[in-house]
Design a protein around this motif. Structure first.
Motif, short mmCIF file in Angstrom:
data_model
loop_
_atom_site.label_atom_id
_atom_site.label_comp_id
_atom_site.label_asym_id
_atom_site.label_seq_id
_atom_site.Cartn_x
_atom_site.Cartn_y
_atom_site.Cartn_z
N HIS A 144 0.83 -1.20 0.00
CA HIS A 144 0.00 0.00 0.00
C HIS A 144 0.87 1.26 0.00
O HIS A 144 0.53 2.25 -0.64
CB HIS A 144 -0.93 0.00 1.21
CG HIS A 144 -1.97 -1.08 1.16
ND1 HIS A 144 -2.49 -1.68 2.28
CD2 HIS A 144 -2.58 -1.68 0.10
CE1 HIS A 144 -3.37 -2.60 1.92
NE2 HIS A 144 -3.43 -2.62 0.60
N GLU A 190 2.11 1.70 -3.54
CA GLU A 190 1.02 2.18 -4.38
C GLU A 190 0.80 3.68 -4.19
O GLU A 190 0.69 4.43 -5.17
CB GLU A 190 -0.26 1.41 -4.03
CG GLU A 190 -1.45 1.72 -4.92
CD GLU A 190 -2.67 0.91 -4.55
OE1 GLU A 190 -3.70 1.52 -4.17
OE2 GLU A 190 -2.59 -0.33 -4.61
N GLU A 191 0.77 4.13 -2.96
CA GLU A 191 0.54 5.55 -2.67
C GLU A 191 1.69 6.43 -3.15
O GLU A 191 1.50 7.56 -3.58
CB GLU A 191 0.31 5.75 -1.17
CG GLU A 191 -1.02 5.19 -0.69
CD GLU A 191 -1.20 5.35 0.81
OE1 GLU A 191 -0.40 6.07 1.42
OE2 GLU A 191 -2.15 4.77 1.35
N LEU A 201 0.68 3.11 -10.33
CA LEU A 201 0.27 1.89 -9.64
C LEU A 201 -1.01 2.05 -8.81
O LEU A 201 -1.27 1.25 -7.92
CB LEU A 201 1.41 1.40 -8.73
CG LEU A 201 2.74 1.06 -9.43
CD1 LEU A 201 3.81 0.69 -8.40
CD2 LEU A 201 2.54 -0.08 -10.42
N ASP A 202 -1.79 3.06 -9.12
CA ASP A 202 -3.02 3.29 -8.35
C ASP A 202 -3.94 2.07 -8.39
O ASP A 202 -4.27 1.56 -9.47
CB ASP A 202 -3.75 4.51 -8.93
CG ASP A 202 -4.97 4.89 -8.11
OD1 ASP A 202 -4.96 4.63 -6.89
OD2 ASP A 202 -5.93 5.45 -8.69
N LYS A 203 -4.31 1.56 -7.23
CA LYS A 203 -5.25 0.45 -7.04
C LYS A 203 -4.72 -0.91 -7.52
O LYS A 203 -5.46 -1.90 -7.52
CB LYS A 203 -6.58 0.74 -7.74
CG LYS A 203 -7.29 1.98 -7.22
CD LYS A 203 -8.59 2.23 -7.97
CE LYS A 203 -9.28 3.50 -7.47
NZ LYS A 203 -10.51 3.79 -8.24
N VAL A 204 -3.46 -0.98 -7.91
CA VAL A 204 -2.92 -2.23 -8.45
C VAL A 204 -2.95 -3.36 -7.42
O VAL A 204 -3.16 -4.52 -7.77
CB VAL A 204 -1.48 -2.01 -8.98
CG1 VAL A 204 -0.77 -3.34 -9.21
CG2 VAL A 204 -1.53 -1.21 -10.27
N PHE A 205 -2.77 -3.02 -6.13
CA PHE A 205 -2.71 -4.06 -5.11
C PHE A 205 -4.00 -4.21 -4.31
O PHE A 205 -4.04 -4.92 -3.31
CB PHE A 205 -1.56 -3.78 -4.13
CG PHE A 205 -0.22 -3.66 -4.81
CD1 PHE A 205 0.31 -4.71 -5.53
CD2 PHE A 205 0.50 -2.47 -4.74
CE1 PHE A 205 1.54 -4.59 -6.16
CE2 PHE A 205 1.73 -2.34 -5.37
CZ PHE A 205 2.25 -3.41 -6.08
N GLN A 206 -5.07 -3.57 -4.74
CA GLN A 206 -6.29 -3.58 -3.94
C GLN A 206 -6.98 -4.94 -3.91
O GLN A 206 -7.74 -5.25 -2.99
CB GLN A 206 -7.27 -2.51 -4.44
CG GLN A 206 -7.85 -2.78 -5.81
CD GLN A 206 -8.87 -1.72 -6.21
OE1 GLN A 206 -9.15 -0.80 -5.46
NE2 GLN A 206 -9.44 -1.86 -7.39
N SER A 245 -5.00 -6.04 -12.39
CA SER A 245 -3.78 -5.78 -11.62
C SER A 245 -2.59 -6.49 -12.25
O SER A 245 -1.48 -5.94 -12.33
CB SER A 245 -3.96 -6.27 -10.17
OG SER A 245 -4.99 -5.56 -9.53
#
Length: 503
Positions: A103, A106-107, A113-118, A246
């Motif tokens: 996270h 990502e931030e 990489l926005d939301k790639v690991f959600q 993702s």
């Protein structure tokens, strides 16, 4: 020092990392953990290599080093590297620490990489209760600390070792995944064939509306780089499955494809690749390997589609093949747009609504070529497929049919196209001429006479005549065999008498 690294060794090392999960969790679940860990390891090695380089260059001036690191392609926040996690692997809370690291990454890289690991959580109960989960993740961290998985650029050089390893894993997982594999993976030789056929150029906008892991998009990008030695092109895609989206984003990042826009959503119900006027964006090249005969694709809203994609007709509710084709047709640039789509053979001959749509596409002179592929090329299905090529502007009003179904490398469970098979298809496509028992250039009148049926055997005659039987030779051979049999039976009776079995 590129000689120190070998692609096969890296591939074997990442595949061995899967042993941590085998027998405990299905590959459909653990693939996301392994692929994400490979991604994190790559980021960490690239960052550490850059840090060490700047440290040597600026004699340990931390302020200058930090300043230079901010110019890198991405940012790795303090405490979020693979090695920080590895050092604490024996402590409780591995899952939570890995999630926090992802996270933070990502931030810090929100634009890329926005939301790639959600959709991925290493702290999930999918990995078992807390102690089991902690042990599994400790083992996974140790697997990726393998010396073969030192992915530093100073060791790898300009080789695409990491990207290739990622594609290797995706292919292996697709092979394991059974029927669902086709949702996110197109075999590399099929991607290569499609890229050769659509021939992407410098400055082209290239789109895959069902992009899966983005392998087909990247093959088109590679084709441009191969011809021009530049990255002057843009990749666009949309993917409906969150975890696969993702995967595509990480895959593109690993291959250095920063000039891309890949959206997460259902292409048919909610297309997201739009221009500034809330209309469908147009592309020079459109390619796709959509799900075959998708059920419940969104027919209920097709009649009111604000983009007018289904003005030629609405495909049946239980077969979404022409829904994808019609969407792609609408996104081709006027004049220069060209597209290639993989589809089941049913789209060539099914009647009712699909037959009417097919007839209109042919009458509008949009259909360029139909290519029949061998069976068992695609993971999850043994049926043969076809590639349909369309152009916004053709040089004739004919359709080329190519029957490439009989030439392939025969695998035990999976067939593949050989380089010679691909070359033959592409050469025939470019020549646009009939080839006996392989290709036929059909006129519009011929297709109309067949009631717009595009079934390839109607146009390409592959019938092989049986050699004529020489009856005289066959009768003579029969006489000889009969004499031989009588002689052998006489000898057998003699031996049996000598042994006392016959009086």
């Amino acid at each position: 020092m590129t000689s120190q690294i070998n692609q096969d060794d890296v591939n074997k090392a990442v595949w061995r990392a899967c042993d941590t999960f085998r027998g405990t969790i299905s590959s459909e679940i653990y693939k996301d953990y392994v692929l994400t860990m490979l991604f994190l390891k790559y980021l960490s090695d690239v960052w550490q290599d850059a840090y060490d380089g700047y440290k040597a260059q600026f004699s340990g001036d931390e302020a200058m080093i930090e300043s230079m690191l901010r110019t890198e392609r991405f940012v790795l926040p303090a405490g979020s590297s693979f090695y920080a996690l590895y050092e604490r692997r024996f402590e409780p809370g591995n899952g939570e620490r890995i999630d926090k690291a992802l996270h933070a990454i990502e931030e810090a890289n929100i634009a890329k990489l926005d939301k790639v690991f959600q959709d991925i959580s290493f702290n999930s109960t999918k990995l078992g209760e807390e102690s089991q989960k902690n042990d599994l993740l400790r083992l996974l961290l140790e697997d990726f600390n393998n010396k073969e998985l030192n992915l530093r650029p100073s060791r790898v050089g300009n080789l695409d070792i990491i990207g290739n390893a990622y594609e290797f894993l995706i292919k292996m997982f697709a092979s394991d995944a059974g029927k669902k594999a086709g949702e996110f993976y197109t075999p590399p030789e099929v991607s290569q064939l499609i890229a050769e056929l659509v021939d992407p150029m410098e400055n082209d906008d290239i789109c895959d509306p069902t992009c899966g892991s983005a392998s087909l998009l990247m093959k088109c990008g590679y084709k441009v780089r191969e011809k021009t030695n530049t990255r002057k092109y843009a990749l666009f895609g949309q993917e409906s499955i969150g975890s696969t989206w993702s995967l595509a984003k990480m895959n593109l990042f690993l291959h250095g494809e920063d000039n891309h826009k890949v959206e997460w959503g259902d292409t048919l119900r909610n297309p997201l690749l739009l221009d500034g006027n809330d209309k469908l964006k147009h592309f020079d090249v459109v390619v796709a390997n959509p799900p075959f005969s998708l059920d419940k694709w969104g027919q209920e809203g097709a009649a009111d589609d604000k983009f007018g994609r289904f003005r030629r007709g609405i495909p049946p509710r239980t077969k979404g093949d022409y829904a994808f084709i019609l969407h792609m047709i609408e996104t081709m640039k006027p004049g220069v747009g060209r597209m290639a789509v993989v589809a089941p053979h049913g789209v060539l001959f099914r009647g009712a609504a699909e037959g009417k749509i097919r007839a209109k596409l042919i009458e509008e002179n949009l259909l360029d070529t139909v290519i029949g592929l061998p069976e068992k090329l695609f993971f999850g299905t043994g049926i043969p497929a076809a590639i349909l090529l369309f152009r916004k502007r053709k040089n004739d009003d004919k359709v080329l049919f190519i029957d490439a179904s009989r030439e392939y490398a025969d695998g035990k469970n999976q067939n593949s196209l050989r380089p010679s098979d691909i070359q033959k298809i592409v050469a025939t496509f470019k020549a646009r001429e009939s080839v006996e028992k392989y290709a036929y250039l059909a006129t519009l009148d011929e297709i109309k006479a067949n009631d717009y049926n595009l079934n390839i055997p109607r146009y390409v005659d592959t019938f092989e005549e049986e050699p004529e039987i020489d009856m005289q030779a066959l009768l003579a051979e029969r006489v000889t065999l009969k004499a031989d049999l009588e002689r052998l039976e006489g000898e057998m009776e003699k031996y049996l008498k000598e042994l006392g079995y016959v009086q």
